[in-house]
Scaffold this motif. Structure first.
Motif, PDB file in Angstrom:
ATOM      1  N   GLN A 276       0.798  -1.243   0.000  1.00 21.82           N
ATOM      2  CA  GLN A 276       0.000   0.000   0.000  1.00 21.82           C
ATOM      3  C   GLN A 276       0.820   1.276   0.000  1.00 21.82           C
ATOM      4  O   GLN A 276       0.441   2.251  -0.630  1.00 21.82           O
ATOM      5  N   ASP A 314      -0.066  -4.126  -4.163  1.00 18.32           N
ATOM      6  CA  ASP A 314      -0.989  -3.009  -4.418  1.00 18.32           C
ATOM      7  C   ASP A 314      -0.412  -1.768  -3.746  1.00 18.32           C
ATOM      8  O   ASP A 314       0.197  -1.867  -2.668  1.00 18.32           O
ATOM      9  N   SER A 348      -9.382   6.948  -2.647  1.00 16.57           N
ATOM     10  CA  SER A 348     -10.776   7.350  -2.793  1.00 16.57           C
ATOM     11  C   SER A 348     -11.401   7.313  -1.391  1.00 16.57           C
ATOM     12  O   SER A 348     -11.555   6.229  -0.814  1.00 16.57           O
TER      13      SER A 348
HETATM   14  N1  5AD Z   1      -9.071   4.029  -2.185  1.00 21.41           N
HETATM   15  C1  5AD Z   1      -8.211   3.549  -3.105  1.00 21.41           C
HETATM   16  N2  5AD Z   1      -7.809   2.272  -3.133  1.00 21.41           N
HETATM   17  C2  5AD Z   1      -8.302   1.442  -2.195  1.00 21.41           C
HETATM   18  N3  5AD Z   1      -8.082   0.132  -1.971  1.00 21.41           N
HETATM   19  C3  5AD Z   1      -8.829  -0.243  -0.913  1.00 21.41           C
HETATM   20  N4  5AD Z   1      -9.533   0.810  -0.436  1.00 21.41           N
HETATM   21  C4  5AD Z   1      -9.209   1.866  -1.219  1.00 21.41           C
HETATM   22  C5  5AD Z   1      -9.586   3.232  -1.228  1.00 21.41           C
HETATM   23  N5  5AD Z   1     -10.436   3.732  -0.313  1.00 21.41           N
HETATM   24  C6  5AD Z   1      -7.133  -0.660  -2.767  1.00 21.41           C
HETATM   25  C7  5AD Z   1      -6.041  -1.301  -1.910  1.00 21.41           C
HETATM   26  C8  5AD Z   1      -6.416  -2.740  -1.938  1.00 21.41           C
HETATM   27  C9  5AD Z   1      -6.994  -2.843  -3.336  1.00 21.41           C
HETATM   28  C10 5AD Z   1      -7.770  -4.035  -3.670  1.00 21.41           C
HETATM   29  O1  5AD Z   1      -7.817  -1.704  -3.410  1.00 21.41           O
HETATM   30  O2  5AD Z   1      -4.807  -1.114  -2.557  1.00 21.41           O
HETATM   31  O3  5AD Z   1      -5.317  -3.601  -1.744  1.00 21.41           O
END
Ligand code: 5AD
Ligand code: SF4
Length: 489
Positions: A276, A314, A348
């Motif tokens: 992340q 991710d 987001s």
């Molecule tokens: N905004 C952007 N990306 C997100 N993810 C999860 N929640 C959010 C968010 N609020 C992403 C993370 C997760 C992937 C499946 O989606 O990177 O690992």
């Protein structure tokens, strides 16, 4: 009766849709790919990012007039958005007849019947997580009816849910609210499902869980089944050639699991372990429960224990408070970590998460976009360099179908095919469509950032003992459409 279903989101949603369609077909429904030709129109939804929700509201908006002219048609919203926003859906799309949460899909057929009988909208939701844990758990039911091979895009590949829900509560993430508490399925149930799939001709199983490596099941006699034990159990299923599992949580990447990946030849040497961010301050605000140093050590442990393992990740860019200096640390990590690919998302903000309450969405959209592109460019370079190292290698590929190119040009007979290696790399090569569903050996001649290109080695027998363990890479595809082999929310 005709059924139309549109699915957005992760593999868990793809599986839910497959199961919904399978069970409605058993009741006499026939699938159509045209919404307006259907009697029942379903949307299986995702709430992870705003964009996914916007897409569903637009699709619902387009059906408003159609429903007015055809009031007997039934429109249903299923899954994460349904669980999260029943009131909002009713306000923004009052023509929706069914709102059915992720933990209530077993009731869908009954809800359709009730709409028909009463003409009134129906809602089935699980409890929200403010209630007592036991009650909330009971209200989220794992939906795992009998499998139907005709519903899968490829009969030789299948998803298998091993757990539902998530208890990690990363501050940006809506999943723990909409998919409920973490609950693992009984290992015997999972093993029986895998046996059934194998009997139907399935060769590759992808085990699904939001944090799949947190899987644990207490048998009640003091014995606990971990993911490593489950892999061993499934490994014994005749007919199954490949086992993958997504998505892993870095802190739960235990040695017993890595040893199982090393020792069980059917288990693919591919791990999706999202980090992340490459910055400790950001990880703390995300409440990811580890530091960058811990994550780097974990990568070392994976590679030491499982030679040749491919790792993907991710990233979220533009999370609250992410400065240029913190973003630069994510760039450094991508440069150094050697990920096979990374999925990169712009933050987001999600109402209902801790992050939304605690932190401002203070990185402007253009900055998020630029950081997304920059990180992607770095990952693409890493991926290309590593792909190029594979030129000259021989890899084992499970053939999935015509390549994107062949699909576009609609050729039949011999043409371009695509498949994946045991390290989840995409390979494109010429071959007869009879090879689809077979395992073949391919010599790699060329590499692009996204794909390896090669040719079939003729006259070679492929078995599970012949594992391709070369270290391979595949670059970022970003948040494109997801199919088997790509990570889970
Ligand atoms: N905004 C952007 N990306 C997100 N993810 C999860 N929640 C959010 C968010 N609020 C992403 C993370 C997760 C992937 C499946 O989606 O990177 O690992
Ligand atoms: Fe759970 Fe993954 Fe969401 Fe974190 S990001 S809360 S681990 S689903």
């Amino acid at each position: 009766m005709k059924l139309y279903i549109e699915t957005v989101g992760c593999q868990m949603n793809v599986l839910d849709s497959e199961l919904v369609v399978g069970s409605l077909r058993r009741q006499g429904y026939e699938l159509t790919y045209e919404a307006e030709a259907a009697d029942v129109i379903l949307f299986n939804t995702c709430s992870v990012r705003q964009h996914a929700e916007d897409k569903i509201y637009s699709a619902l908006g387009r059906l408003r007039q159609h429903k007015r002219q055809n009031p007997s048609k039934i429109i249903g919203v299923l899954g994460c958005m349904a669980q999260k926003d029943q009131e909002l859906i009713r306000r923004r799309a009052p023509h929706v007849d069914i709102v059915c949460g992720t933990g209530q899909l077993a009731r869908l057929a009954e809800l359709i019947g009730q709409v028909r009988d009463t003409g009134r909208p129906q809602v089935a939701l699980s409890l929200d997580r403010t209630e007592s844990r036991h009650e909330v758990e009971r209200s989220f039911e794992s939906y795992d009816p009998l499998r139907d091979p005709s519903m899968r895009p490829d009969p030789f590949q299948a998803y298998v849910r091993i757990m539902i829900g998530c208890d990690k509560f990363c501050t940006y993430c809506i999943v723990p609210s909409v998919r409920g508490p973490e609950q693992s399925r009984h290992p015997e149930q999972i093993a029986a499902e895998v046996r059934q799939l194998a009997a139907e001709g399935c060769k590759e199983i992808m085990l699904l869980g939001q944090t799949v490596n947190s899987y644990k099941y207490d048998l009640g006699d003091g014995r606990r089944v971990r993911l490593s034990d489950l892999l061993e159990k499934i490994h014994a299923t005749p007919g199954i050639e490949r086992i993958k599992f997504v998505t892993n949580f870095p802190k739960d990447m235990t040695d017993d699991l890595l040893q199982a990946v090393r020792d069980l030849p059917k288990v693919c040497r591919y791990l999706h372990v999202p980090v992340q961010s490459g910055c400790d301050d950001v990880l703390t605000r995300m409440k990811r429960l580890y530091t960058v140093a811990f994550y780097r050590d974990m990568l070392d442990r994976c590679r030491e224990t499982v030679p040749g393992v491919a790792i993907s990740s991710d990233f979220i860019v533009g999370f609250s408070g992410e400065t240029e200096a913190s973003f630069a640390k994510s760039c450094d990590l991508v440069r150094e970590a050697g990920f096979k690919n990374s999925f990169i998302f712009k933050y987001s903000p999600r109402p209902g998460t801790r992050g939304y309450e605690l932190y401002a969405d203070d990185v402007p959209e253009e900055v998020k976009k630029r950081r997304n592109n920059d990180l992607l460019a770095i990952q693409t370079k890493v991926s290309l360099a590593d792909h190029r190292r594979l030129i000259g290698e021989r890899v084992e590929v499970l053939v999935e179908g015509p390549s994107k190119n062949a699909l576009k040009h609609g050729s039949s007979g011999p043409g371009q095919l695509t498949g994946r290696t045991r390290t989840d790399h995409i390979v494109v090569f010429d071959g007869n469509s009879r090879l689809v569903g077979q395992t073949v050996m391919i010599d790699i001649h060329e590499a692009s950032p996204f794909t390896l290109y090669g040719s079939v080695v003729t006259g070679e027998q492929v078995g599970v003992d012949h594992c391709e363990m070369a270290e391979e890479r595949e670059p970022e595809l970003s948040a494109g459409p997801r199919r088997i082999g790509l990570p889970l929310v």
